[in-house]
Design a protein around this motif. Structure first.
Motif: not given
Lengths: 189, 189
Positions: A98, A115-117
């Motif tokens: 993200l 951001f890692s999702v």
């Protein structure tokens, strides 16, 4: 004779398509319980996307929430965009990144945070923050359930992160709402 | 000495619990991306229920939508209830029965209609209609993702389908909102 058969066949197909199209929009009524596998699914012109409106405003008559099921093939992504509504994601499968620029008060989004999702994660997009979801995992699909408030979505799109907020282009109705959008709709921008 | 150790141990545990409790409510800030497996999960006094507030109003500061992940053991069910908000279910696993009384203008809900719900189905509860979701499958859990508008939920509960609408009892804050509810909240009923 063969030509006539072909023409009749094509006419039948197009009539069938028209009927299917009309019955996808909220004026026609729906069974209360619907099989998500049988709902209309399309990429709406975006390579690598599968979008299903699970429960929608223009499509099913909801007024306050809308739910989408979206699958992104490896490398597929949303445009950089913002919207004046709440949005929550639930990641059902896969992983990705993200990009979020939380500076809606500056001239342009600017460099976003990353951001890692991941599968079984959830995240929230603050109202009006520019963002982009990208399947950065080259091995598997990223599947998300998306919930938005204030449907139908009024989406402002950016060419890049340095584009001024004032230059972002409104796309309304959004691609998957076009079919059910009625010009005489009372919805206001 | 052993007693002192036990007391200190219990004190440590209760302090830790208090810290965890406080950090579950929106005033404390949250990581943007959260692992659903690590969110608080409880039955909130209802046998056979697992409830997780995936994205909430009192818990996470959302204003327009709220999302729950609920799992019902075989035989588990919601109370008969109504609420003045939109509600959409997405069935992730299992199957069950929705009981829905679409006569909010009568004196009481009356005999409800029954709908079979199943994995990968979706359904919508019309605003103010009394309803009950029941895991009527005695072999497997029923797992649903629930989306509501106008959080936090103001839920009116019925003892049975013949109870007058006017006698239904408001439960606010709802069981899973109690911990984060602040008396000085500006939310209005």
């Amino acid at each position: 004779m063969a030509e006539l058969t072909v023409i009749l066949y094509m006419l039948t197909i197009s009539l069938f398509t028209a009927t299917v199209s009309a019955s996808q929009c909220s004026t026609n009524g729906f069974p209360l319980v619907r099989n998500i596998n049988e709902l209309p699914q399309d990429n709406y012109g975006r390579p690598g996307l599968s979008h299903i409106t699970v429960a929608g405003s223009l499509m099913h008559g909801l007024k306050e929430v809308e739910i989408w099921l979206q699958t992104f093939a490896p490398g597929a992504r949303t445009p950089i965009h913002r919207h004046s509504c709440e949005e929550v994601f639930v990641v059902l499968k896969g992983s990705g990144t993200l990009y979020l620029a939380s500076n809606s008060h500056s001239k342009s989004p600017g460099k976003p945070q990353e951001f890692s999702v991941f599968s079984n994660s959830t995240f929230y997009i603050p109202v009006n923050d520019a963002h982009q979801l990208w399947n950065t995992n080259d091995k598997e699909d990223l599947q998300v359930l998306v919930v938005i408030s204030r449907p139908p979505a009024k989406i402002f799109m950016y060419d890049d992160w340095l584009m001024p907020h004032t230059a972002a282009r409104l796309k309304f109705p959004y691609f998957w709402d076009e079919q059910c959008y009625q010009k005489n709709s009372k919805d206001e921008l």
